[in-house]
Design a protein around this motif. Structure first.
Motif, short mmCIF file in Angstrom:
data_model
loop_
_atom_site.label_atom_id
_atom_site.label_comp_id
_atom_site.label_asym_id
_atom_site.label_seq_id
_atom_site.Cartn_x
_atom_site.Cartn_y
_atom_site.Cartn_z
N THR A 226 -49.32 -11.44 29.82
CA THR A 226 -48.26 -12.05 30.62
C THR A 226 -46.96 -12.14 29.83
O THR A 226 -45.88 -11.79 30.33
N GLN A 227 -47.05 -12.61 28.60
CA GLN A 227 -45.82 -12.81 27.81
C GLN A 227 -45.19 -11.48 27.40
O GLN A 227 -43.96 -11.33 27.46
N THR A 228 -45.99 -10.53 26.98
CA THR A 228 -45.41 -9.24 26.59
C THR A 228 -44.82 -8.52 27.79
O THR A 228 -43.78 -7.85 27.68
N SER A 229 -45.45 -8.67 28.96
CA SER A 229 -44.89 -8.07 30.17
C SER A 229 -43.56 -8.70 30.54
O SER A 229 -42.70 -8.06 31.15
N ALA A 230 -43.40 -9.97 30.17
CA ALA A 230 -42.14 -10.69 30.45
C ALA A 230 -41.08 -10.42 29.39
O ALA A 230 -39.98 -10.97 29.47
N GLY A 231 -41.40 -9.60 28.40
CA GLY A 231 -40.42 -9.23 27.39
C GLY A 231 -40.50 -10.00 26.09
O GLY A 231 -39.66 -9.81 25.21
N TRP A 232 -41.52 -10.86 25.94
CA TRP A 232 -41.67 -11.60 24.70
C TRP A 232 -42.34 -10.74 23.63
O TRP A 232 -43.22 -9.93 23.93
N HIS A 233 -41.93 -10.93 22.38
CA HIS A 233 -42.57 -10.28 21.23
C HIS A 233 -43.51 -11.30 20.59
O HIS A 233 -43.11 -12.44 20.31
N ILE A 234 -44.75 -10.91 20.33
CA ILE A 234 -45.75 -11.81 19.77
C ILE A 234 -45.85 -11.59 18.26
O ILE A 234 -45.96 -10.46 17.79
N ILE A 235 -45.82 -12.69 17.50
CA ILE A 235 -46.02 -12.64 16.06
C ILE A 235 -47.42 -13.21 15.78
O ILE A 235 -47.60 -14.43 15.78
N PRO A 236 -48.43 -12.37 15.56
CA PRO A 236 -49.80 -12.88 15.38
C PRO A 236 -49.99 -13.45 13.98
O PRO A 236 -49.70 -12.79 12.98
N ILE A 237 -50.51 -14.68 13.91
CA ILE A 237 -50.64 -15.39 12.64
C ILE A 237 -52.10 -15.73 12.37
O ILE A 237 -52.81 -16.25 13.25
N HIS A 238 -52.54 -15.45 11.16
CA HIS A 238 -53.86 -15.87 10.68
C HIS A 238 -53.64 -16.90 9.59
O HIS A 238 -52.99 -16.61 8.58
N VAL A 239 -54.15 -18.11 9.77
CA VAL A 239 -54.02 -19.15 8.74
C VAL A 239 -55.42 -19.52 8.27
O VAL A 239 -56.12 -20.28 8.92
N GLY A 240 -55.81 -18.91 7.16
CA GLY A 240 -57.17 -19.07 6.67
C GLY A 240 -57.20 -19.73 5.30
O GLY A 240 -56.61 -20.78 5.08
N LEU A 241 -57.91 -19.09 4.36
CA LEU A 241 -58.06 -19.64 3.01
C LEU A 241 -56.70 -19.75 2.33
O LEU A 241 -55.85 -18.87 2.47
N GLN A 242 -56.53 -20.82 1.58
CA GLN A 242 -55.27 -21.08 0.91
C GLN A 242 -55.41 -20.93 -0.60
O GLN A 242 -56.51 -20.75 -1.13
N ALA A 243 -54.29 -20.96 -1.30
CA ALA A 243 -54.28 -20.75 -2.74
C ALA A 243 -55.22 -21.73 -3.44
O ALA A 243 -55.32 -22.90 -3.06
N PRO A 244 -55.92 -21.28 -4.49
CA PRO A 244 -56.91 -22.15 -5.15
C PRO A 244 -56.28 -23.34 -5.87
O PRO A 244 -56.99 -24.31 -6.17
N CYS A 245 -54.97 -23.29 -6.16
CA CYS A 245 -54.31 -24.42 -6.81
C CYS A 245 -53.71 -25.39 -5.81
O CYS A 245 -52.88 -26.23 -6.16
N ASN A 246 -54.12 -25.29 -4.54
CA ASN A 246 -53.67 -26.20 -3.50
C ASN A 246 -54.73 -27.26 -3.22
O ASN A 246 -55.84 -27.21 -3.75
N ASN A 247 -54.41 -28.18 -2.30
CA ASN A 247 -55.33 -29.27 -1.98
C ASN A 247 -56.05 -29.08 -0.65
O ASN A 247 -56.64 -30.02 -0.14
N PHE A 248 -55.99 -27.87 -0.08
CA PHE A 248 -56.67 -27.62 1.18
C PHE A 248 -58.19 -27.56 0.97
O PHE A 248 -58.67 -27.28 -0.13
N SER A 249 -58.93 -27.78 2.05
CA SER A 249 -60.39 -27.77 1.97
C SER A 249 -60.93 -26.37 1.73
O SER A 249 -61.96 -26.20 1.06
N HIS A 250 -60.29 -25.36 2.27
CA HIS A 250 -60.80 -24.00 2.21
C HIS A 250 -59.84 -23.15 1.38
O HIS A 250 -58.68 -22.95 1.76
N LYS A 251 -60.34 -22.63 0.26
CA LYS A 251 -59.46 -21.99 -0.72
C LYS A 251 -59.96 -20.60 -1.12
O LYS A 251 -61.15 -20.31 -1.05
N VAL A 252 -59.02 -19.80 -1.60
CA VAL A 252 -59.33 -18.54 -2.25
C VAL A 252 -59.99 -18.85 -3.59
O VAL A 252 -59.65 -19.82 -4.26
N SER A 253 -60.93 -18.02 -3.99
CA SER A 253 -61.64 -18.23 -5.25
C SER A 253 -60.79 -17.78 -6.44
O SER A 253 -60.03 -16.82 -6.35
N TYR A 254 -60.96 -18.47 -7.56
CA TYR A 254 -60.32 -18.02 -8.80
C TYR A 254 -61.01 -16.76 -9.34
O TYR A 254 -60.41 -16.03 -10.13
#
Length: 462
Positions: A253-281
């Protein structure tokens, strides 16, 4: 100091209104006052036991509530479009939470092959061997009570599974069917016949990214805005907002209406951060994680009708770029992410702060040690509608319509009478044939020596 998205995960004004259903009774209200006690939550004859400290929010009574998975809560009823529009776009991370909603035409649209189904007359579904919609979510249909239960999974999956296993029915439960919804109407039915082009496509101009995909009616109202691109969180264990509107029909629906979609994946975060799910060292593990995250994102993109050739952006929040071990792990992860996306026919994008992730990526651009992403999206809240990333990224890097600049954020904007909390972006992108597909983005005069056993962007480009 450059505004960073990781510093924006804050509360919006007043705290969430606690609205315990009348059906819970005075005993449940008393239990809720004791943080250490478990309490019974009921909806349509379906009961679960949750920690006593968790607020229970009646979405029918509080339709302006943002259903978010970065804090413990139980939400009962359907998330509203108005409520999801209030979600801060910068919240990242997931913990244990629950959404219990009626199993009706609206919620059936969320059901797919990963949805667990409780047997006839039962309140629980078997966990063994069940597919996952995503690593951070469990979804169960309970036809005996006519409810769909979505459980957010943080660092303590056993807690979530224990809550789901505690479910029971009472005499007020009324059965309904659990057949996934397929009906479309109006604008969505017309859009369903269309073929979605690679996203975000070719576009130069303003865009915005909210936490949850707005409804089609909200997007239509925002046709009065200067924006023509919208960021959408399609996958990832650290996605913090519920996505009640995000379907393949919505994308069409949105692309047909002329919108451009920016697909985002927000997964594992840097290991030096405080998030629960992190990239391994451990670098070999980090590479495997990058490949796995790319597979997850490609699966989500395909399910939404986003075709090969689209750019999938990995959201890597700000981290300590001076921590060499952390930077090495992040670069290894993102290199594997890019290579796996390329193997699957997708282009790679990376979102991060200008002062951390972008500095690391730019530092490796000509080195050939890692495979560079095809597109970059940098957070630099200077309010300038351009793609200038100096001094963090030289102008010559990712210069061929391969940039998005997040220029401001966490602000309410109103267009067409609809208010949404957003981050503002400026895009200069092109996903046409082979656009940005040369991972090293170099001319031959810049090549350093390569030999047997070499790997990374120089080899990929050659």
């Amino acid at each position: 100091m450059t505004p960073l998205r990781s510093s924006r995960a804050r509360l919006r004004g007043a705290t969430t209104v606690l609205a315990v259903l009348a059906a819970l009774g005075t005993s449940a209200l008393a239990a809720a006052a004791s943080p250490a006690a478990a309490k019974d939550v009921s909806f349509r004859g379906y009961h679960v036991r949750v920690p006593g400290s968790w607020p229970v929010v009646d979405l029918a009574a509080n339709p302006d509530t943002c259903v978010r998975f970065d804090r413990h809560a139980v939400y009962v009823g359907h998330p509203s479009d108005a409520g999801q529009a209030t979600c801060p776009p910068g919240i990242v991370g997931r913990t244990e939470a629950l959404v219990i909603e009626p199993l009706d035409a609206k919620s059936r649209q969320k059901m797919d092959s990963s949805t667990r189904r409780a047997p006839k007359g039962s309140a629980t579904a078997a966990a063994d061997g069940a597919k996952r919609e995503s690593p951070g979510r469990i979804r169960e249909a309970v036809p005996a009570a006519g409810v769909l239960v979505t459980a957010s999974v943080g660092a303590h999956e056993a807690t979530v599974q224990g809550i789901l296993d505690s479910a029971r029915l009472d005499e007020g439960a009324k059965a309904t069917t659990a057949t996934p919804g397929t009906a479309e109407s109006g604008q969505e039915a017309t859009a369903a016949a269309a073929t979605v082009a690679a996203q975000p496509g070719t576009y130069t101009g303003l865009g915005f990214d909210p936490c949850a995909a707005p409804s089609s009616s909200q997007m239509s109202a925002w046709s009065a805005s200067p924006f023509r691109a919208v960021g959408v969180y399609i996958s990832g264990i650290s996605a913090a907002c519920d996505q009640p509107n995000l379907t393949a029909s919505w994308v069409q629906t949105q692309t047909s209406a002329g919108w451009h979609i920016i697909p985002i994946h927000v997964g594992l975060q840097a290991p030096c951060n405080n998030f629960s799910h992190k990239v391994s060292y451990t670098l070999s593990t980090a590479a495997g994680q990058g490949r796995s995250e790319a597979q997850e994102s490609m699966g989500a993109a395909a399910a939404l009708g986003l075709p090969a050739g689209s750019v999938l952006y990995n959201d890597m929040e700000a981290y300590d770029q001076t921590n060499t071990a952390c930077s090495d792990a992040v670069m290894t992860f993102l290199s594997a992410w890019t290579e796996e996306l390329h193997a699957g026919g997708y282009l790679s994008g990376v979102y991060s702060s200008a002062a951390s992730g972008m500095v690391d990526l730019a530092g490796e651009y000509t080195a050939g040690t890692y495979t560079s992403p095809d597109h970059i999206w940098f957070a630099r809240w200077n309010g300038a509608a351009d793609t200038d990333a100096t001094p963090y990224v030289p102008d010559a890097y990712w210069a061929d319509h391969q940039r998005i600049h997040q220029l401001s954020g966490d602000t309410d904007e109103t267009w067409g009478g609809v208010t949404i909390n957003i981050d503002r972006d400026y895009l200069d992108v092109d996903t046409g044939p082979f656009a940005g597909s040369c991972s090293a983005n170099l001319d031959f005069s810049q090549y350093t020596s390569v030999s047997a056993g070499s790997s990374g962007g120089l080899v990929s480009a050659a």
